[in-house]
Design a protein around this motif. Structure first.
Motif, mmCIF file in Angstrom:
data_model
loop_
_atom_site.group_PDB
_atom_site.id
_atom_site.type_symbol
_atom_site.label_atom_id
_atom_site.label_comp_id
_atom_site.label_asym_id
_atom_site.label_seq_id
_atom_site.Cartn_x
_atom_site.Cartn_y
_atom_site.Cartn_z
ATOM 1 N N GLY A 43 87.532 -54.463 125.560
ATOM 2 C CA GLY A 43 89.037 -54.076 125.655
ATOM 3 C C GLY A 43 89.517 -52.862 126.299
ATOM 4 O O GLY A 43 90.734 -52.843 126.785
ATOM 5 N N SER A 93 85.814 -69.221 123.192
ATOM 6 C CA SER A 93 87.074 -69.092 122.347
ATOM 7 C C SER A 93 88.465 -69.123 123.372
ATOM 8 O O SER A 93 88.285 -68.824 124.538
ATOM 9 C CB SER A 93 87.133 -67.788 121.788
ATOM 10 O OG SER A 93 87.125 -66.933 122.662
ATOM 11 N N ARG A 94 89.983 -69.097 122.942
ATOM 12 C CA ARG A 94 90.850 -69.306 123.742
ATOM 13 C C ARG A 94 90.987 -67.679 124.465
ATOM 14 O O ARG A 94 91.495 -67.712 125.457
ATOM 15 C CB ARG A 94 92.107 -69.383 122.822
ATOM 16 C CG ARG A 94 92.077 -71.005 122.430
ATOM 17 C CD ARG A 94 93.213 -71.329 121.724
ATOM 18 N NE ARG A 94 93.425 -70.414 120.317
ATOM 19 C CZ ARG A 94 94.349 -70.384 119.662
ATOM 20 N NH1 ARG A 94 95.363 -71.037 119.885
ATOM 21 N NH2 ARG A 94 94.352 -69.397 118.592
ATOM 22 N N GLU A 95 90.354 -66.764 123.633
ATOM 23 C CA GLU A 95 90.742 -65.480 124.098
ATOM 24 C C GLU A 95 89.808 -65.364 125.472
ATOM 25 O O GLU A 95 90.002 -64.614 126.464
ATOM 26 C CB GLU A 95 90.184 -64.291 123.014
ATOM 27 C CG GLU A 95 91.362 -64.148 121.796
ATOM 28 C CD GLU A 95 90.973 -65.542 120.840
ATOM 29 O OE1 GLU A 95 92.318 -65.811 119.944
ATOM 30 O OE2 GLU A 95 89.921 -66.298 120.997
ATOM 31 N N HIS A 96 88.542 -65.758 125.149
ATOM 32 C CA HIS A 96 87.533 -65.741 126.172
ATOM 33 C C HIS A 96 88.003 -66.305 127.532
ATOM 34 O O HIS A 96 87.888 -65.746 128.644
ATOM 35 C CB HIS A 96 86.029 -66.190 125.659
ATOM 36 C CG HIS A 96 85.136 -65.506 126.559
ATOM 37 N ND1 HIS A 96 83.958 -66.486 126.815
ATOM 38 C CD2 HIS A 96 84.854 -64.394 127.234
ATOM 39 C CE1 HIS A 96 83.126 -65.732 127.651
ATOM 40 N NE2 HIS A 96 83.566 -64.592 127.826
ATOM 41 N N ALA A 98 91.051 -66.749 128.396
ATOM 42 C CA ALA A 98 92.095 -65.983 129.294
ATOM 43 C C ALA A 98 91.458 -64.696 129.953
ATOM 44 O O ALA A 98 92.301 -64.028 130.678
ATOM 45 C CB ALA A 98 92.885 -65.558 128.168
ATOM 46 N N ARG A 99 90.224 -64.272 129.639
ATOM 47 C CA ARG A 99 89.882 -62.988 130.218
ATOM 48 C C ARG A 99 89.399 -63.302 131.530
ATOM 49 O O ARG A 99 88.884 -64.450 132.025
ATOM 50 C CB ARG A 99 88.770 -62.537 129.490
ATOM 51 C CG ARG A 99 89.069 -61.979 128.306
ATOM 52 C CD ARG A 99 88.049 -61.293 127.433
ATOM 53 N NE ARG A 99 88.506 -60.739 126.212
ATOM 54 C CZ ARG A 99 88.924 -59.598 125.801
ATOM 55 N NH1 ARG A 99 89.072 -58.610 126.733
ATOM 56 N NH2 ARG A 99 89.323 -59.110 124.784
ATOM 57 N N GLU A 119 83.662 -61.102 125.650
ATOM 58 C CA GLU A 119 84.887 -61.259 125.064
ATOM 59 C C GLU A 119 85.684 -60.202 124.615
ATOM 60 O O GLU A 119 85.715 -59.386 125.298
ATOM 61 C CB GLU A 119 84.492 -62.538 123.927
ATOM 62 C CG GLU A 119 85.735 -63.450 123.703
ATOM 63 C CD GLU A 119 85.889 -63.473 122.261
ATOM 64 O OE1 GLU A 119 85.551 -62.475 121.594
ATOM 65 O OE2 GLU A 119 86.425 -64.544 121.787
ATOM 66 N N GLU A 120 85.962 -60.603 123.125
ATOM 67 C CA GLU A 120 86.654 -59.243 122.548
ATOM 68 C C GLU A 120 85.377 -58.010 122.292
ATOM 69 O O GLU A 120 85.668 -56.851 122.477
ATOM 70 C CB GLU A 120 87.061 -59.624 121.239
ATOM 71 C CG GLU A 120 87.726 -58.416 120.290
ATOM 72 C CD GLU A 120 88.022 -59.007 118.925
ATOM 73 O OE1 GLU A 120 87.402 -58.548 117.892
ATOM 74 O OE2 GLU A 120 89.157 -59.927 118.785
#
Length: 372
Positions: A43, A93-96, A98-99, A119-120
């Motif tokens: 991040g 994941s959804r977050e991954h 989007a990266r 990811e995060e």
């Protein structure tokens, strides 16, 4: 290395539930969060730092024995539909998804082990198994974790444990969860009190796609919330106890519904069968809820063996991105609803109507479990 089309062509091992009792507990999942020592966490990292971290991690991950002939891809090289399909399959994941640059996914060919890079956290490793199998999932990841610790320098503090981006993952860095199918608790209006009891003892309850998602198709995910100050063993033991209690409540609720209101149960399953066999337009939510009831009918013996497996495959194949991949183009919501109905009709074409008389009542109902 495996191509995306090959990876997705076959359902994941845990989706078919081969040899596992997955009537109530569909899947068990363990996830571990790890970061590299002396590298800025994703991040905060600049683009070149993220790329550097990826260069350090990726060869070590690809060299793992379980990743022989695995799928390994930078997310930048995948289309948005391909990424969304992997989210629907619980592989990233959804977050991954989007990266951007510097993120990658390495997935074992049977899809029971998946590692998200940048990811995060630098590393998010997960293992999924069919049925109630938290230990087996944990043992798989523990071996991978040990192997990677030999190759990579991880961010670890002797007092705090593994260092993670989000403080809720500090310590073991472990999230353990199970996906449960609880239609009888929903139908008998007991779901609220059971989930409240689960929350009270510090466990989280979420929907089909984790945090912030609703429960569709009577599917609920139960997981640990705290990771600091407790050993993996303690977390697993608590989760196993609670999940088996919730599963017993569900089985008892099924028995009781059949005893007290067999007409209502038969009606719900019969209507679900009728709609799924004959609908020409069906949205995601309605399809999932009817498939849930059909799955219940299969578990109760109203419908032939193999019904549960068909429902589990459909739960995945009728998701929006899977439909677009199947059609080979971007679809409007209306087109998705038509194609979804067509796929469901096709798959259930030869399914006999529910046979209400085939119910065999248990002579001795399960013992009531303790409330959690």
């Amino acid at each position: 290395m495996m191509r995306f089309s090959t990876l997705i062509r076959n359902p994941a091992d845990w989706m078919i539930g081969e040899g596992a009792d997955n009537a109530v507990v569909l899947t068990s999942r363990i996830r571990l969060a790890r970061n590299l020592k002396d590298q800025p966490f994703p991040g905060w990292a600049k683009k070149e730092q993220r790329r550097r971290a990826l260069e350090i991690m990726r060869p070590a991950v690809e060299a793992l024995p379980c990743m022989k002939d695995a799928f390994s891809q930078e997310l930048d090289d995948l289309t948005s539909v391909q990424k969304q399909v992997m989210v629907e399959r619980h592989l990233i994941s959804r977050e991954h998804a989007a990266r951007g640059e510097g993120s990658a996914a390495v997935i074992e060919r049977r899809q029971s082990v998946a590692l998200m890079l940048n990811e995060e956290d630098h590393l998010r490793m997960q293992s999924i198994r069919p049925g109630m199998a938290l230990r087996a999932a944990y043992d798989t990841l523990a071996a991978i974790d040990t192997e990677l610790e030999g190759e990579l320098e991880l961010a670890f503090d002797h007092e705090l444990g593994y260092l993670t981006t989000c403080p809720t993952n500090l310590g073991t860095g472990m999230r353990a969860s199970a996906m449960l199918h609880l239609p009888a608790l929903v139908l008998s209006d007991q779901i609220g009190q059971v989930l409240q009891a689960v929350n009270k003892i510090g466990l989280a309850v979420r929907g089909l796609y984790g945090e912030g998602t609703e429960s569709l198709g009577n599917l609920f995910q139960i997981s640990n919330q705290s990771t600091l100050g407790e050993s993996e063993e303690t977390i697993l033991r608590r989760l196993e106890r609670v999940i088996s209690q919730v599963a017993t409540h569900e089985r008892n609720a099924r028995d009781k519904l059949l005893e007290d209101d067999p007409a209502m149960v038969s009606d719900k399953i019969g209507r679900a069968y009728g709609v799924l066999r004959h609908a020409w337009i069906i949205d995601s939510k309605e399809a999932l809820n009817h498939l849930s009831l059909l799955r219940l009918g299969g578990d109760l013996g109203f419908l032939p063996e193999g019904t549960v497996k068909s429902c589990d495959a459909l739960l995945m194949d009728i998701q929006p991105a899977h439909l677009q991949l199947h059609s080979g183009r971007k679809l409007s919501p209306e087109e998705r609803d038509s194609i979804r109905a067509e796929i469901v009709r096709g798959r259930l074409q030869s399914l006999e109507p529910p046979d209400i008389r085939s119910i065999r009542k248990n002579d001795s109902p399960d013992q009531e479990p303790d409330m959690l």
